[in-house]
Scaffold this motif. Structure first.
Motif, short mmCIF file in Angstrom:
data_model
loop_
_atom_site.label_atom_id
_atom_site.label_comp_id
_atom_site.label_asym_id
_atom_site.label_seq_id
_atom_site.Cartn_x
_atom_site.Cartn_y
_atom_site.Cartn_z
N MET A 7 0.80 -1.22 0.00
CA MET A 7 0.00 0.00 0.00
C MET A 7 0.84 1.28 0.00
O MET A 7 0.56 2.21 -0.77
CB MET A 7 -0.96 -0.01 1.19
N PRO A 8 1.90 1.40 0.86
CA PRO A 8 2.72 2.62 0.80
C PRO A 8 3.35 2.85 -0.59
O PRO A 8 3.49 4.00 -1.01
CB PRO A 8 3.81 2.36 1.85
N LEU A 9 3.71 1.76 -1.27
CA LEU A 9 4.27 1.91 -2.61
C LEU A 9 3.29 2.61 -3.53
O LEU A 9 3.64 3.60 -4.21
CB LEU A 9 4.64 0.54 -3.18
N PHE A 10 2.05 2.13 -3.57
CA PHE A 10 1.06 2.71 -4.47
C PHE A 10 0.70 4.15 -4.08
O PHE A 10 0.53 5.01 -4.95
CB PHE A 10 -0.20 1.84 -4.50
N LEU A 11 0.61 4.42 -2.79
CA LEU A 11 0.28 5.77 -2.35
C LEU A 11 1.39 6.76 -2.71
O LEU A 11 1.11 7.89 -3.13
CB LEU A 11 0.04 5.79 -0.84
N LYS A 12 2.63 6.34 -2.56
CA LYS A 12 3.74 7.24 -2.82
C LYS A 12 4.10 7.34 -4.31
O LYS A 12 4.90 8.20 -4.69
CB LYS A 12 4.97 6.80 -2.01
N ALA A 56 11.90 6.92 -5.44
CA ALA A 56 12.51 5.70 -4.89
C ALA A 56 13.44 6.01 -3.71
O ALA A 56 13.43 5.29 -2.71
CB ALA A 56 13.28 4.96 -5.99
N THR A 57 14.21 7.08 -3.82
CA THR A 57 15.21 7.36 -2.78
C THR A 57 14.62 8.13 -1.60
O THR A 57 14.90 7.81 -0.44
CB THR A 57 16.38 8.16 -3.37
N LYS A 58 13.80 9.13 -1.88
CA LYS A 58 13.32 10.01 -0.80
C LYS A 58 12.00 9.57 -0.17
O LYS A 58 11.73 9.91 0.98
CB LYS A 58 13.20 11.44 -1.32
N LYS A 59 11.18 8.85 -0.91
CA LYS A 59 9.86 8.47 -0.38
C LYS A 59 9.75 6.98 -0.06
O LYS A 59 9.01 6.60 0.84
CB LYS A 59 8.76 8.86 -1.37
N LEU A 60 10.48 6.15 -0.81
CA LEU A 60 10.37 4.71 -0.62
C LEU A 60 11.52 4.13 0.19
O LEU A 60 11.48 2.95 0.55
CB LEU A 60 10.27 4.00 -1.97
N GLY A 61 12.55 4.92 0.45
CA GLY A 61 13.62 4.47 1.33
C GLY A 61 14.68 3.60 0.69
O GLY A 61 15.46 2.96 1.40
N VAL A 62 14.73 3.54 -0.65
CA VAL A 62 15.78 2.77 -1.33
C VAL A 62 17.06 3.60 -1.35
O VAL A 62 17.02 4.78 -1.69
CB VAL A 62 15.36 2.40 -2.77
N SER A 63 18.18 3.00 -0.99
CA SER A 63 19.43 3.75 -0.97
C SER A 63 19.82 4.15 -2.39
O SER A 63 19.47 3.49 -3.37
CB SER A 63 20.56 2.92 -0.35
N ASN A 111 15.51 1.56 3.74
CA ASN A 111 15.09 2.16 5.00
C ASN A 111 13.58 1.96 5.17
O ASN A 111 12.78 2.68 4.56
CB ASN A 111 15.43 3.65 5.03
N SER A 112 13.20 0.98 5.98
CA SER A 112 11.78 0.67 6.17
C SER A 112 11.02 1.82 6.82
O SER A 112 9.83 2.03 6.54
CB SER A 112 11.62 -0.59 7.02
N ALA A 113 11.71 2.58 7.70
CA ALA A 113 11.05 3.71 8.37
C ALA A 113 10.60 4.75 7.36
O ALA A 113 9.49 5.32 7.47
CB ALA A 113 11.99 4.33 9.41
N VAL A 114 11.45 5.01 6.36
CA VAL A 114 11.08 5.96 5.30
C VAL A 114 9.94 5.40 4.47
O VAL A 114 9.00 6.12 4.11
CB VAL A 114 12.31 6.27 4.42
N TYR A 115 10.01 4.12 4.14
CA TYR A 115 8.98 3.48 3.32
C TYR A 115 7.59 3.60 3.96
O TYR A 115 6.61 3.89 3.26
CB TYR A 115 9.33 2.01 3.10
N TYR A 116 7.51 3.39 5.25
CA TYR A 116 6.21 3.41 5.93
C TYR A 116 5.82 4.79 6.45
O TYR A 116 4.72 4.96 6.98
CB TYR A 116 6.21 2.40 7.08
N ALA A 130 7.27 11.06 4.32
CA ALA A 130 8.65 11.01 3.83
C ALA A 130 8.78 11.68 2.47
O ALA A 130 8.00 11.39 1.55
CB ALA A 130 9.12 9.55 3.73
N GLY A 131 9.75 12.57 2.36
CA GLY A 131 10.02 13.23 1.09
C GLY A 131 9.12 14.40 0.77
O GLY A 131 9.38 15.14 -0.18
#
Length: 454
Positions: A267-272, A297-304, A423-428, A432-433
């Protein structure tokens, strides 16, 4: 004390621009025809209101917006990827990143075309469709596989930058980043420069994102003022089926893959992805949307950055899930229209050809229809059948681009999670971003004043 009204966020503004553009374009098509029903005189010259708005203002604003996005693609990919590769602590991780990314992109493409063909066989979109006597289509020549492999390696990196050859840019960036990481102190000094450049380029992306509502409005207003609604109705069953399978693949298949391979809640993926999807829908280009996809991907989903800077540009070049869905439905549709029965071996050949072609024809202009021509020729179907679906392909192209960029970010999340670069904290975090999307002009003014005082 009365609170000041809350400002609209960038996401809301972009959606307003999208809806306003669709409504404006539909209204103009209803009000005027291509000749321009409403004329006015400028210095004795008769001018069409329709032409001024659609071919003039909307076209100019839309193209400026797209060109501005394209302007960032090569410097953003090169700088971001060099930074990511140079910061990899384990050189062997680069091979794993490439293997996992390519494997996931190829697997999702094969799944997409398989689901599309099964749906087309069940719902029979080509049943009862009349074949126009003037249906013709000239298929472009696909490059040989050997030439595709050779073209991945640039003979002149600056020519690759100029011509936007993304696979060549990626190859040079990877080699440059590896060499930089192996160069000791000189490499560290250059890495500091690239980190600063990356920050500046990402800020430039943020500035352009704040202009997005106007660019999205202009692009969609022009499109919906020109699109042939009658063509969509004539091919309504085909259009609805492709659109439905695209949504199914995005929301069902991607959700299952993400959950099974990473354990993440989809769900966070689709929302972001909302803003990125609107960008992709408006531009119909994964490459033009790449700066926004990478920032998401980097700022909202937490991928390095070390993972996203590799997987996202690669995905924008070779990830063809949306195109594969169109090919699967279109192949069965054309076979049904011409009364040709596809055997099981034919269908398997379609899946294999389309999956391999998604990599082999990467970066070729008009790649969707070119790949479809290759698939049809492989199973002995008339290539002229492509002419039947060209009329509705533009709108479907926008939708499948939105699916492609969603798949790019999904793969980036899976690869990042598997490499502990996530970064799971950023993903959820729903916020974020969001703060990074704001452009603070007051900060710019104070900085400028400070420099002048110095």
């Amino acid at each position: 004390m009365q609170q000041s009204p809350k400002k609209l966020g960038l996401t809301a503004k972009i959606f307003i621009g999208m809806i306003a553009g669709i409504i404006t374009g539909a209204f103009l098509q209803f009000l005027f025809d291509d000749s321009g029903d409403l004329q006015f005189s400028v210095f004795g010259i008769e001018v069409s209101t329709y032409a001024v708005l659609v071919e003039g203002i909307f076209h100019v604003l839309g193209q400026i917006f797209i060109n501005s996005l394209k302007m960032l693609i090569v410097p953003l990919v090169f700088i971001s990827l060099v930074c990511g590769i140079a910061n990899l602590s384990d050189p062997s991780k680069l091979g794993r990143l490439g293997g996992k990314s390519v494997a996931l992109y190829v697997a999702t493409t094969a799944l997409a075309i398989t689901v599309a063909m099964v749906a087309a066989i069940i719902f029979q979109p080509g049943a009862g469709v009349d074949i126009p006597s003037d249906a013709t289509y000239a298929a472009a020549t696909a490059p040989a596989l050997s030439q595709v492999i050779i073209d991945i390696f640039p003979s002149n990196p600056f020519a690759a930058f100029t011509n936007g050859k993304m696979l060549q840019v990626i190859t040079f960036a990877v080699l440059f980043g590896v060499a930089m990481a192996m160069s000791g102190e000189p490499g560290k000094r250059v890495a500091t420069l690239f980190d600063d450049l990356n920050t500046i380029v990402m800020k430039l992306v943020t500035i352009l994102m704040n202009l997005a509502p106007y660019g999205v409005f202009a692009l969609l207003a022009k499109l919906f003022a020109q699109i042939e609604v009658s063509t969509i109705f004539a091919l309504g069953k085909y259009f609805a089926l492709v659109f439905g399978v695209l949504l199914f693949h995005a929301f069902v298949n991607y959700s299952l893959i993400l959950k099974l391979l990473s354990g993440l809640n989809p769900m966070p993926l689709f929302l972001k992805m909302r803003e990125t999807v609107v960008f992709a829908f408006s531009t119909a280009s994964s490459s033009a949307t790449l700066p926004i996809t990478l920032e998401t991907a980097t700022k909202k989903l937490g991928v390095s950055n070390s993972v996203a800077s590799f997987t996202i540009p690669l995905g924008s070049t070779i990830n063809m899930d949306g195109t594969a869905i169109m090919q699967g439905v279109a192949t069965v549709f054309i076979a049904q229209v011409f009364g040709i029965d596809l055997t099981l071996s034919d269908m398997m050949m379609v899946v294999l050809t389309a999956t391999l072609a998604s990599i082999g024809t990467a970066g070729v202009p008009g790649v969707g229809l070119l790949m479809l021509a290759m698939v049809l020729a492989q199973v002995g179907l008339p290539v002229e059948g492509i002419a039947l679906i060209i009329g509705v392909d533009r709108l479907l192209d926008m939708t499948r681009t939105a699916v492609n960029v969603t798949g790019d970010c999904m793969v980036a999340c899976i690869v990042g999670k598997s490499e502990n670069e996530f970064n799971s904290a950023v993903y959820y975090d729903p916020e974020a971003g969001v703060a990074d999307e704001e452009v603070d002009l007051d900060d710019f003014e104070s900085t400028s004043i400070h420099h002048k005082a110095d």
